[in-house]
Design an enzyme around this catalytic site. Structure first.
Site, PDB file in Angstrom:
ATOM      1  N   TYR A 185     -41.620 -18.441 -39.349  1.00  0.00           N
ATOM      2  CA  TYR A 185     -41.604 -19.827 -38.842  1.00  0.00           C
ATOM      3  C   TYR A 185     -42.487 -19.960 -37.590  1.00  0.00           C
ATOM      4  CZ  TYR A 185     -39.691 -24.335 -37.331  1.00  0.00           C
ATOM      5  OH  TYR A 185     -39.544 -25.647 -36.951  1.00  0.00           O
ATOM      6  N   SER A 204     -43.579 -27.443 -33.325  1.00  0.00           N
ATOM      7  CA  SER A 204     -42.281 -26.988 -32.824  1.00  0.00           C
ATOM      8  C   SER A 204     -42.508 -26.359 -31.462  1.00  0.00           C
ATOM      9  CB  SER A 204     -41.697 -25.935 -33.777  1.00  0.00           C
ATOM     10  OG  SER A 204     -40.641 -25.226 -33.147  1.00  0.00           O
TER      11      SER A 204
END
Ligand code: BGC
Length: 280
Positions: free
Chosen positions: A178, A165
Site C-alpha cells: 500500500y 494517502s
C-alpha cells in the site's frame, strides 16, 4: 499584457463553482469516493460514479446526485483493467460528451507482514492503486488535450485529482504494498503534472489521513482502537469523508487555479510528527 480575468464561476460562498462540468470519480460507491461524488454534485457538477462490485451502492449514489439536481451515471469498471477503463471513458463520452474533472479515488489494502505478503497481495494493490490511476489519468489526459476549452466554465483545460494517502510519506510496516503504491502515486502525479501544465491541465493529489470509512474500520470501531488512533492525530478527531470531499471540490474549482503538482494533506496533523510534540 492584459491580465486574464478571474472566471465568473468563483463564487464567494462556494456554491455552483463546478456548474456545467462533468466529473468522473473512481471507486465512488462507498467511503471517500462516495462523499467526493456527492460533494462535486453539490458544487454543480454532473458525475460519473465508477464502481467495481457493488452496483446497488453505486445506484444509491447516483440517486443522491440526481436528488441534488445533477445528472449521475453509474459505470462498472475495474480501474486496473485497460479495456474496462477505456470502455468507461467511452461511455462517459457517449452520455456526457466531454470530461472536465477526474478523481482517481479507487484504492484498496491487502495487508500482510513483508515475509507473509503474497505476490498476489502485492500485485493487486499496485494494479488498483497505481496502475488504475495511470490508466484513468491517461484516458482523461487524451480528452483534456483535444476537447474544446470553455474558459467561461473553467480556466483549466481539465483537472486531475489523485487520492493518495499520508502513506505517500509515512512508512507503514505491514502495508509495504500500500505504501509503495502511494509513493508511486506521488511521483506519477508530479511527473504527469509537469507534462500536463503546458496544456492548461492541472494535476494534484489529496493525501487523506485516517478517515472514517470501511477500509480502516478496525482503527476506529472500538473505543480502545479509537484512543490508539488518536495518539497519531494531534487534532483529536478522526476525519470524515466530507473533509476530503471539501478538499476535492476546492482542487477541482478555479479557486485553486494556480495550484499545480501539489499534495494537499488532509490529515488532522498526522504528518506533522505528533510523536515529537514532547521531547526530541
Ligand atoms: C489508509 C487507512 C489508514 C490511514 C492512516 C490510509 O491511507 O487507507 O487504513 O487508517 O491511511 O494511517
Amino acid at each position: 499584457m492584459t491580465q486574464p480575468e478571474v472566471s465568473p464561476n468563483v463564487q464567494s460562498d462556494g456554491s455552483g463553482v463546478l456548474a456545467g462540468q462533468i466529473a468522473l470519480v473512481t471507486g465512488a460507491s462507498s467511503g471517500i469516493g462516495r462523499a467526493i461524488a456527492i460533494g462535486l454534485a453539490q458544487a454543480g457538477a454532473d458525475v460519473v460514479v465508477n464502481y467495481v462490485a457493488n452496483e446497488d451502492e453505486a445506484s444509491e449514489v447516483v440517486r443522491v446526485v440526481e436528488a441534488i439536481g445533477r445528472r449521475g451515471l453509474a459505470v462498472r469498471a475495474d480501474v486496473g483493467q485497460e479495456a474496462q477503463v477505456q470502455e468507461m471513458f467511452g461511455r462517459t463520452d457517449d452520455v456526457f460528451g466531454r470530461l472536465d474533472i477526474l478523481v482517481n479515488n479507487a484504492g484498496l489494502q491487502r495487508d500482510a507482514s513483508f515475509t507473509d505478503m503474497t505476490l498476489a497481495d502485492w500485485d493487486t494493490v499496485l494494479r488498483v492503486n497505481l496502475t488504475g490511476q495511470f490508466l484513468c489519468s491517461r484516458e482523461a489526459m487524451r480528452r483534456f488535450k483535444t476537447q474544446e476549452r470553455r474558459p467561461q466554465v473553467s480556466r483549466a483545460a481539465g483537472k486531475i485529482i489523485c487520492v493518495s494517502s499520508v502513506h505517500e510519506k509515512i512508512a507503514w510496516a505491514g502495508h509495504a504494498n500500500y505504501a509503495a503504491s502511494k509513493g508511486g502515486v506521488l511521483m506519477m502525479m508530479q511527473s504527469l503534472a509537469q507534462e500536463a501544465a503546458p496544456f492548461g491541465i492541472r494535476v494534484n493529489s489529496i493525501a487523506p489521513g485516517a478517515i472514517r470509512t470501511p477500509i480502516n474500520r478496525e482503527a476506529w470501531e472500538t473505543d480502545e482502537a479509537y484512543a490508539e488512533l488518536m495518539k497519531l492525530v494531534p487534532y483529536g478527531r478522526i476525519g470524515e469523508p466530507e473533509d476530503i470531499a471539501a478538499a476535492a471540490v476546492w482542487l477541482a474549482s478555479d479557486a485553486s487555479d494556480y495550484v499545480v503538482a501539489t499534495t494537499l494533506f488532509v490529515d488532522g496533523g498526522m504528518t506533522n510528527y505528533p510523536a515529537f510534540a514532547h521531547g526530541g
